[in-house]
Design a protein around this motif. Structure first.
Motif, PDB file in Angstrom:
ATOM      1  N   LEU A  83       0.841  -1.195   0.000  1.00  0.00           N
ATOM      2  CA  LEU A  83       0.000   0.000   0.000  1.00  0.00           C
ATOM      3  C   LEU A  83       0.880   1.249   0.000  1.00  0.00           C
ATOM      4  N   LEU A  84       0.514   2.234  -0.794  1.00  0.00           N
ATOM      5  CA  LEU A  84       1.223   3.508  -0.817  1.00  0.00           C
ATOM      6  C   LEU A  84       0.540   4.468   0.154  1.00  0.00           C
ATOM      7  N   VAL A  85       1.318   5.034   1.075  1.00  0.00           N
ATOM      8  CA  VAL A  85       0.833   6.066   1.992  1.00  0.00           C
ATOM      9  C   VAL A  85       1.496   7.364   1.566  1.00  0.00           C
ATOM     10  N   SER A  86       0.684   8.330   1.162  1.00  0.00           N
ATOM     11  CA  SER A  86       1.211   9.619   0.723  1.00  0.00           C
ATOM     12  C   SER A  86       1.390  10.536   1.917  1.00  0.00           C
ATOM     13  N   GLY A  87       2.455  11.334   1.872  1.00  0.00           N
ATOM     14  CA  GLY A  87       2.723  12.276   2.940  1.00  0.00           C
ATOM     15  C   GLY A  87       3.918  13.143   2.607  1.00  0.00           C
ATOM     16  N   ARG A  88       4.359  13.909   3.594  1.00  0.00           N
ATOM     17  CA  ARG A  88       5.507  14.806   3.435  1.00  0.00           C
ATOM     18  C   ARG A  88       6.747  14.119   3.998  1.00  0.00           C
ATOM     19  N   ALA A  89       7.696  13.808   3.130  1.00  0.00           N
ATOM     20  CA  ALA A  89       8.917  13.122   3.560  1.00  0.00           C
ATOM     21  C   ALA A  89       9.948  14.138   4.025  1.00  0.00           C
ATOM     22  N   ASP A  90      10.644  13.775   5.113  1.00  0.00           N
ATOM     23  CA  ASP A  90      11.623  14.677   5.698  1.00  0.00           C
ATOM     24  C   ASP A  90      12.912  13.920   6.002  1.00  0.00           C
ATOM     25  N   GLY A  91      13.937  14.152   5.205  1.00  0.00           N
ATOM     26  CA  GLY A  91      15.257  13.616   5.496  1.00  0.00           C
ATOM     27  C   GLY A  91      15.403  12.118   5.393  1.00  0.00           C
ATOM     28  N   VAL A  92      14.603  11.476   4.574  1.00  0.00           N
ATOM     29  CA  VAL A  92      14.731  10.027   4.403  1.00  0.00           C
ATOM     30  C   VAL A  92      14.827   9.734   2.912  1.00  0.00           C
ATOM     31  N   GLU A  93      15.784   8.912   2.551  1.00  0.00           N
ATOM     32  CA  GLU A  93      16.047   8.605   1.148  1.00  0.00           C
ATOM     33  C   GLU A  93      15.141   7.485   0.646  1.00  0.00           C
ATOM     34  N   VAL A  94      14.858   7.512  -0.653  1.00  0.00           N
ATOM     35  CA  VAL A  94      14.079   6.450  -1.291  1.00  0.00           C
ATOM     36  C   VAL A  94      14.784   5.117  -1.041  1.00  0.00           C
ATOM     37  N   GLY A  95      14.019   4.112  -0.602  1.00  0.00           N
ATOM     38  CA  GLY A  95      14.555   2.788  -0.314  1.00  0.00           C
ATOM     39  C   GLY A  95      14.891   2.557   1.148  1.00  0.00           C
ATOM     40  N   ASP A  96      14.950   3.635   1.942  1.00  0.00           N
ATOM     41  CA  ASP A  96      15.263   3.495   3.370  1.00  0.00           C
ATOM     42  C   ASP A  96      14.022   3.098   4.159  1.00  0.00           C
TER      43      ASP A  96
END
Length: 188
Positions: A83-96
């Motif tokens: 499931l995809l949860v949309s939100g505001r990402a802060d300081g985390v890289e794709v895949g982490d």
């Protein structure tokens, strides 16, 4: 007790160790917290940072927040079940490894899957109805065939909303959260 601990800590000559499940006690009395789950340390750091950006479901619950685990995706957070949860990402890289965190007050509750602009709609089974002052907390359980991580998520609504929804434990509901209300940060 709080006054005594504050005096001991303010004196600066002694260290106090306090064991609590109260976020208020931790915020008022501690500079640093260590969170244990099942006998192991799951979080350790400054009190405000740990409670504002929890990385484990247990810490999120103490802080009064909802938490969904997963992996940072280009478009948000991808849960273990996809499931995809949309939100505001802060300081985390794709895949982490990451978590999506939001307050129960940001959750709208529907009896049928809603349309519209909210990006996040989660099918849950109502596990409990908990009066909390002037709001009612609807506690989720995993819906049949749904993700286990939904167990324990919460929505805060008014008593009038509960009456209008006419729900009871065991009913299937939709928890809906606007992406702007979801913070995505590193899991550890």
């Amino acid at each position: 007790m709080r006054a005594l601990l504050r005096r001991v800590i303010r004196d600066g000559k002694q260290t106090a160790v306090l064991v609590t499940h109260s976020a208020l006690d931790a915020l008022v009395l501690a500079d640093r917290v260590v969170v244990l789950t099942e006998g192991r340390v799951v979080e350790d750091g400054g009190t405000r940072e740990v409670l504002a950006r929890p990385r484990s479901p247990f810490t999120a619950r103490i802080a009064g927040l909802d938490l969904i685990p997963g992996v940072r995706d280009v478009d948000g957070l991808r849960t273990p079940d996809g499931l995809l949860v949309s939100g505001r990402a802060d300081g985390v890289e794709v895949g982490d490894a990451a978590v999506a965190v939001f307050p129960p007050s940001a959750v709208a509750v529907h009896t049928t899957r809603p349309g519209g602009s909210p990006r996040n709609a989660l099918r849950v089974r109502l596990a409990a109805i908990e009066p909390r002052g002037d709001v009612v907390r609807l506690r989720a359980g995993a819906a049949p065939g749904g993700p286990a991580w939904a167990d324990g998520l919460a929505a805060d609504v008014t008593p009038a909303a509960v009456a209008d929804l006419a729900v009871e434990p065991g009913d299937e509901l939709w928890f809906v959260i606007k992406a702007t209300e979801v913070a995505i940060h590193g899991a550890g």
